[in-house]
Enzyme design. Structure first.
Site: not given
Lengths: 67, 261
Positions: B97, B185, B207
């Site tokens: 990634k 996001g 997160s």
């Protein structure tokens, strides 16, 4: 012989190889899960017999939680 | 199931990819990963800590997750390429990634360095899943140069602000030949559902799960949201309209005269 390993100075015996350093740190000899950079270049596992030199900069990395 | 999710020829069973950063402990991470149903999870590459006990790699092996190393923390193409090479060496995978960050305040990708690094890594045979801005033109360049997945952000990493520009995301989804994975996001389950409803092939969440009060519960919620969003995308939603449209027919409405009638 003095090296800089992951940013800290470390003394190893004259003529020590990458593999010797990995073993001295108590890391798996197979090298599974770790990678080594020597003076900014990747050292493939097949070349861990390479001898280290005075003041070589060694980075030994592994996977941590991230991203 | 005849709705396979394929990256670089590999069929994945879940359209939710987990990031492992931010979890308070490996135990909590393991619970969240299991609840997420993800079969791919990202890791970062850092200096070994010989005092450290337990490894994220052991957790991923127990859970049965494929390891996707990232280049988090890299600000230049050179650093990102070096990190990818080291990750390939350490983890025996060509998958990476790719992240190249512009500054530590926004953590937004640096497009110039990003394209440079992506080109080099694709040339070196890496399977590049590239974290990018929600810019359709930049996404097109990354798609054209052979990235295995294009991963636009919804909003800045760790911000939990959801999808700031759903219109750009729609354009990216429409024009990209590689799979599109919403990355960064997501704040809660509905953000992941929206990404899937907009046509993304998958969602990457870190997160939102790992820093939730109850990571395991949030992982389950996001998993279900990704599934629901995918189903809704395929189900053909009604077009939005300004005025009402009765769902009940006017046919057969009785004539009920009032007292004056």
């Amino acid at each position: 012989m003095n090296l800089v390993v992951n940013g800290a100075s470390r003394t190893v015996r004259e003529g020590a190889s990458v593999a010797d350093l990995v073993a001295a740190l108590g890391l798996s000899r197979s090298g599974s899960g770790i990678a080594v950079a020597l003076n900014g270049e990747v050292v493939p596992r097949s070349e861990w017999s390479r001898a280290l030199g005075e003041l070589d900069r060694v980075e030994i990395l592994t996977a941590v939680q991230g991203g | 199931m005849d709705d396979p999710f394929v990256i670089a020829g590999e069929t994945l069973s879940s359209r939710l990819i987990m990031g492992t950063g931010g979890a308070p402990s490996l135990e909590v991470l393991e619970g969240a990963l299991r609840a997420s149903g993800a079969d791919v999870a990202t890791v970062a590459l850092r200096r070994v800590d010989t005092a450290q006990r337990g490894s994220v790699l052991d957790v991923l092996e127990r859970v049965g997750c494929r390891v996707l190393p990232n280049t988090a923390g890299c600000y230049t193409a050179r650093d990102a390429v070096m990190t990818a090479r080291l990750a390939r060496e350490a983890l025996a995978t060509d998958w990476v990634k790719l992240e190249v960050i512009g500054d530590d305040r926004t953590l937004l990708p640096d497009p110039v360095e990003l394209v440079d690094a992506a080109e080099t890594l694709v040339d070196e045979g890496f399977v590049v899943l590239v974290y990018t801005n929600d810019d359709p033109i930049l996404a097109r360049h990354l798609d054209d140069l052979g990235c295995a997945a294009v991963m636009p952000l919804g909003s800045p990493i760790g911000s939990g602000m959801g999808i700031n520009n759903p219109y750009n995301l729609r354009i990216i989804v429409e024009q990209t030949t590689a799979p599109v994975i919403l990355d960064a996001g997501v704040g809660t389950a509905s953000d992941a559902a929206l990404a899937m409803e907009l046509g993304c092939d998958a969602v990457l969440v870190a997160s939102a799960v790992t820093r939730a009060e109850k990571p395991e519960a949030m992982a389950e919620a996001v998993r279900k949201a990704v599934e629901a969003g995918r189903l809704a995308f395929g189900a053909g939603r009604i077009p939005p309209r300004l005025y009402a449209r009765a769902s009940t027919s006017d046919e057969g409405v009785p004539d009920l005269p009032g007292e004056e009638g």
